[in-house]
Write an enzyme that holds these catalytic residues in place. Structure first.
Site, short mmCIF file in Angstrom:
data_model
loop_
_atom_site.label_atom_id
_atom_site.label_comp_id
_atom_site.label_asym_id
_atom_site.label_seq_id
_atom_site.Cartn_x
_atom_site.Cartn_y
_atom_site.Cartn_z
N GLU A 191 -4.91 -2.30 2.77
CA GLU A 191 -4.56 -0.92 3.11
C GLU A 191 -3.88 -0.35 1.86
O GLU A 191 -2.72 -0.64 1.60
CB GLU A 191 -3.59 -0.87 4.30
N CYS A 231 1.00 6.97 2.23
CA CYS A 231 -0.36 6.76 1.75
C CYS A 231 -1.29 7.87 2.24
O CYS A 231 -2.21 8.26 1.54
CB CYS A 231 -0.88 5.40 2.19
N ASN A 260 7.57 1.95 1.82
CA ASN A 260 7.70 3.29 2.41
C ASN A 260 7.76 3.34 3.93
O ASN A 260 8.31 4.29 4.48
CB ASN A 260 6.60 4.22 1.86
P1 NAD Z 1 3.05 -2.21 -4.57
O1 NAD Z 1 1.59 -2.51 -4.62
O2 NAD Z 1 3.79 -2.11 -5.85
O3 NAD Z 1 3.80 -3.33 -3.71
C1 NAD Z 1 3.42 -3.65 -2.41
C2 NAD Z 1 3.84 -5.08 -2.12
O4 NAD Z 1 3.07 -5.97 -2.91
C3 NAD Z 1 5.31 -5.37 -2.42
O5 NAD Z 1 5.85 -6.20 -1.40
C4 NAD Z 1 5.20 -6.11 -3.74
O6 NAD Z 1 6.30 -6.96 -3.98
C5 NAD Z 1 3.93 -6.90 -3.53
N1 NAD Z 1 3.30 -7.40 -4.78
C6 NAD Z 1 3.43 -6.88 -6.02
N2 NAD Z 1 2.72 -7.64 -6.90
C7 NAD Z 1 2.13 -8.62 -6.18
C8 NAD Z 1 1.28 -9.70 -6.52
N3 NAD Z 1 0.89 -9.93 -7.78
N4 NAD Z 1 0.84 -10.53 -5.55
C9 NAD Z 1 1.21 -10.31 -4.27
N5 NAD Z 1 2.04 -9.30 -3.88
C10 NAD Z 1 2.49 -8.47 -4.83
O7 NAD Z 1 3.21 -0.88 -3.69
P2 NAD Z 1 4.54 0.02 -3.44
O8 NAD Z 1 4.86 0.79 -4.67
O9 NAD Z 1 5.60 -0.83 -2.81
O10 NAD Z 1 3.99 1.00 -2.30
C11 NAD Z 1 3.33 2.18 -2.55
C12 NAD Z 1 1.84 2.01 -2.41
O11 NAD Z 1 1.50 1.53 -1.11
C13 NAD Z 1 1.12 3.35 -2.54
O12 NAD Z 1 -0.03 3.20 -3.33
C14 NAD Z 1 0.75 3.69 -1.09
O13 NAD Z 1 -0.32 4.57 -0.96
C15 NAD Z 1 0.44 2.34 -0.55
N6 NAD Z 1 0.49 2.34 0.91
C16 NAD Z 1 -0.69 2.24 1.61
C17 NAD Z 1 -0.69 2.30 3.00
C18 NAD Z 1 -1.96 2.19 3.82
O14 NAD Z 1 -1.86 1.88 5.01
N7 NAD Z 1 -3.14 2.42 3.26
C19 NAD Z 1 0.53 2.48 3.68
C20 NAD Z 1 1.70 2.59 2.94
C21 NAD Z 1 1.66 2.51 1.56
#
Ligand code: NAD
Length: 471
Positions: free
Chosen positions: A244, A278, A149
């Site tokens: 995060e 987020c 995002n």
């Molecule tokens: P996601 O958890 O599906 O993926 C995030 C990343 O993790 C991707 O690069 C993905 O390929 C990787 N990933 C997936 N499985 C993994 C594994 N087993 N081991 C290591 N890496 C792995 O999240 P998303 O759908 O891409 O993003 C949305 C989420 O991110 C929402 O929950 C949002 O709130 C959160 N987010 C949090 C913040 C913050 O700063 N707190 C900021 C932006 C987004």
């Protein structure tokens, strides 16, 4: 685009297609990296540690300034890529690039302020005649994993502080939106030694997992969902971990609030990046006494928003990242309606697009407010007074940011103290973030803080030196 390993841009026969969520057209392909490519990148990062440590902090700072200037010069290109790959409206994409420029500058400044301290060893038994001081030294290799995002600025929030503290990095972007990170790597690679920055495009279960389990990686800096973050924290063993994660941020409106400001905060907070943020406002907790008027005004303002082509500067709301995401939002809203919520506007899906939606008469137990809905939804929960408002605000497993609108300082401070969240905004919606502030959630929303100074602190280790100075 190619990925970056050890200073080389690498292509592979197997590709991942990157689609524009606004029209499902193919924009580009990136290499489909495997665990082996991740290992190559980690080995390169490990080998680059020495060359980074040998660069003076002054030179590191200069290099980061150069990168920020180049990003600034290429603002239009970066913004277009972000908009195309993530569906973010172009104005918001431009804001993301501007913030990234500033974030890198903050890291350039912070790289000159990594201080140790002297330790009064003679305060301890046997300490007389000894002098102690600490050095803040690099951790080593940082594994950075980011979601779709904020495909540029979230990468910057990990790479820039890592380099400022002389760590090497392997970044794994989201395969849904990997292009801005790869372009960032192209820029940064010119100013840092080979292997200092590596960007590997592959699946979380392979490339991401290798970063998490590989013993040469000293820290995982992860931004993404609670589910993935929880799994990572269980597997990361002896690594430092910053998480995060998702949010479900409440916006409280008390009956003495300035309603103009509260409605504006709700609109800006709920629909930024189609709610895929987020720290988007995900729950509107509104005092009964003003709920009718608030709901009416919020609906009016929501209906004014333009949904459409993200590349048009007139667009306020773009598509969701893909159809699966849009279908999930549709289901969540439909379930809430079946459970008794009232639809005031929106509620329509067209492919990957979902219209900005106001729901009234939502109850705190409904899924639409218990879980993080990554979509343009404003669910209104009606409450009686501040006590109930705070109870409802604290009634989910999340605790990223929160906000309260009130003209009463005592109520504002009560909420600030009692809401379980990493930050509480008073008379400002929770999407407020500056890139130097300590940022990071409580409860299931995460662990540790980002914000350049805090990230740099977390990417160093403390080494103590003891000098026997005699009597
Ligand atoms: P996601 O958890 O599906 O993926 C995030 C990343 O993790 C991707 O690069 C993905 O390929 C990787 N990933 C997936 N499985 C993994 C594994 N087993 N081991 C290591 N890496 C792995 O999240 P998303 O759908 O891409 O993003 C949305 C989420 O991110 C929402 O929950 C949002 O709130 C959160 N987010 C949090 C913040 C913050 O700063 N707190 C900021 C932006 C987004």
């Amino acid at each position: 685009m190619d990925m970056l390993i050890n200073g080389n841009f690498i292509d592979l026969d197997e590709k991942i297609s990157v689609f524009n969520p606004a029209n499902n057209e193919l924009i580009d392909t990136v290499p489909f990296a495997t665990r082996k490519d991740a290992k190559d990148a980690i080995n390169a990062a490990n080998a680059a540690k020495k060359s980074l440590e040998n660069i003076s902090s002054r030179k590191i700072s200069e290099a980061l300034y150069e990168v920020s200037q180049e990003l600034s010069r290429e603002l239009d290109d970066f913004a277009r890529i972000i908009s195309l790959e993530s569906g973010k409206p172009i104005n918001a994409a431009r804001d993301e690039v501007k913030r990234s420029v500033e974030t890198i500058k903050l890291a350039a400044e912070e790289s000159k302020r990594i201080y140790g301290e002297t330790v009064p060893l003679d305060a301890g038994i046997g300490g007389k005649g000894f002098i102690g001081f600490t050095l803040k030294i690099p951790l080593g290799v940082v594994g950075a994993i980011i979601p779709f995002n904020y495909p540029l600025n979230l990468g910057v929030h990990k790479i820039a502080p890592a380099l400022a503290a002389k760590n090497s990095v392997v970044l794994k972007p989201s395969i849904q939106a990997p292009l801005a990170a790869l372009k960032l790597a192209e820029v940064m690679n010119q100013y840092f030694p080979p292997g200092a920055i590596n960007v590997v495009t592959g699946k979380g279960s392979q490339v991401g997992d290798e970063l998490v389990v590989n013993e040469l990686v000293n820290k995982i800096s992860f931004t993404g969902s609670v589910e993935t973050g929880t799994m990572i924290s269980q597997k990361a063993a002896m690594k430092k971990v910053t998480l995060e994660l998702g949010g479900n941020d409440p916006l409280i409106v008390l009956d003495d609030a300035n309603l103009d400001e509260a409605v504006l905060g709700a609109v800006r907070g709920s629909y930024l990046n189609a709610g895929q943020v987020c720290i988007a406002v995900k729950r509107l907790i509104v005092d009964q006494n003003v709920a009718d008027e608030f709901a009416e005004r919020l609906t009016r303002e929501t209906n004014k928003l333009n949904m459409g082509n993200p590349l048009s500067p007139k667009t306020d709301v773009g598509p969701l990242i893909d159809e699966e995401a849009a279908l999930l939002v549709e289901k969540t809203v439909n379930d809430a309606l079946k459970q008794g919520a009232e639809l005031l506007c929106g509620g329509q899906r067209d492919g990957n697009f979902y219209t900005p939606t106001v729901l009234d008469k939502v109850t705190p137990d409904m899924d639409v407010v218990q879980n993080e809905t990554f979509g343009p939804i404003s669910p209104i929960i009606r409450v009686n007074g501040i006590k109930e408002a705070i109870m409802v605000a604290n009634g989910t497993r999340y605790g990223l940011q929160a906000s309260i609108f009130t003209e009463n300082i005592r109520h504002a401070l009560k909420a600030a103290r009692e809401i379980e969240a990493g930050s509480v905004m008073i008379n400002k919606q929770s999407t407020y973030r500056t890139d130097n502030m300590p940022f990071g959630g409580f409860k299931m929303s995460g662990m540790g803080k980002e914000g350049i100074k805090y990230a740099v602190e977390d990417m160093t280790r403390t080494k103590l030196i003891v000098l026997n100075a005699g009597n």
